[in-house]
Design a protein around this motif. Sequence first.
Motif, PDB file in Angstrom:
ATOM      1  N   GLN A 165       1.009  -1.894  -0.189  1.00 24.02           N
ATOM      2  CA  GLN A 165       0.366   0.420   0.525  1.00 24.02           C
ATOM      3  C   GLN A 165       0.621   1.586   0.351  1.00 24.02           C
ATOM      4  N   ASP A 166       2.029   1.122   1.178  1.00 26.12           N
ATOM      5  CA  ASP A 166       3.087   2.082   0.288  1.00 26.12           C
ATOM      6  C   ASP A 166       3.579   2.456  -0.668  1.00 26.12           C
ATOM      7  N   MET A 167       4.264   1.285  -1.761  1.00 25.31           N
ATOM      8  CA  MET A 167       4.913   1.756  -2.515  1.00 25.31           C
ATOM      9  C   MET A 167       3.077   2.074  -3.432  1.00 25.31           C
ATOM     10  N   ILE A 168       1.935   2.103  -3.023  1.00 18.30           N
ATOM     11  CA  ILE A 168       1.304   3.257  -4.454  1.00 18.30           C
ATOM     12  C   ILE A 168       1.126   3.718  -3.895  1.00 18.30           C
ATOM     13  N   ASN A 169       0.448   4.217  -2.568  1.00 18.44           N
ATOM     14  CA  ASN A 169       0.034   5.722  -1.964  1.00 18.44           C
ATOM     15  C   ASN A 169       1.275   6.585  -2.725  1.00 18.44           C
ATOM     16  N   LEU A 170       2.527   6.316  -1.943  1.00 20.04           N
ATOM     17  CA  LEU A 170       3.571   7.352  -2.664  1.00 20.04           C
ATOM     18  C   LEU A 170       4.585   7.065  -3.876  1.00 20.04           C
TER      19      LEU A 170
END
Length: 259
Positions: free
Chosen positions: A171-176
């Motif tokens: 999720q972090d890779m998608i969000n950022l």
Amino acid sequence: MKLSIKLKWKKTVWISLLCGALLTLPISTVWGVGKGSVGADVFAVQGMLASLGDFNGTITGQYGTLTTTAVQNFQRRYGLPVTGTVDDKTLQSILWAYSQLKITMKSTPIPPVNRTPSQPFKPAPSTYPITGLTAEEEQMIQMVNQARAQAGLKALIVDSALTQTARLKSQDMINLNYFEHQSPTYGSPFDMMNQFGITFQSAGENIACNQTVAAAHQALMNSQGHRENILNSSFTHIGIGIINGGKCGQMYTQQFVGR
């Protein structure tokens, strides 16, 4: 970190990019991207060059000056014509170099990251329950353990804490909008495990960007580095986080520990 790459040369070229990642990009037989190009192929090139230490900018999928400089640096290191454009030969060299990457950790875990009171660690909330797997996560677990069984290895045990961190990483890779083992939010995979109280004697991570579980797994297994993580006899537990979103459709994170 592990990456997986697969090339099929027919009328088109399909890049299966794993970092553990899987990004499948259809491109013409005579292929090249350069300054001014925009799209998923540029996003993939930026991600690979960032992992190789050549690209220090934000992965946006837009081929600007920073990407040109990164490509030129890579071309110099590998004795290629320094054009700043990713042609077929440069692409093959980037894919080869990327496929050799591997991130694992053995022996004593590193200490937790010290954070100042003004920058407390705040994990993002998971959109899934910590326990229980989605159907796609279960499918990938089965594929991983089938591959281990064929190699005469014990099945990996699903760890709920690792499942949570793997989901948060995806999720972090998608969000950022990044594709790296080093997270701006959590640090390295080993930092992240320590922050969540996960103990280990050895650890590793595969990340992938792709459309389907089967395609992601195949690409990971076709990459020496990623395959070594999946078939690592010292690993005993696994967490898999598959989140919809990102440039490829889905983001995959596999986190492994040995205890």
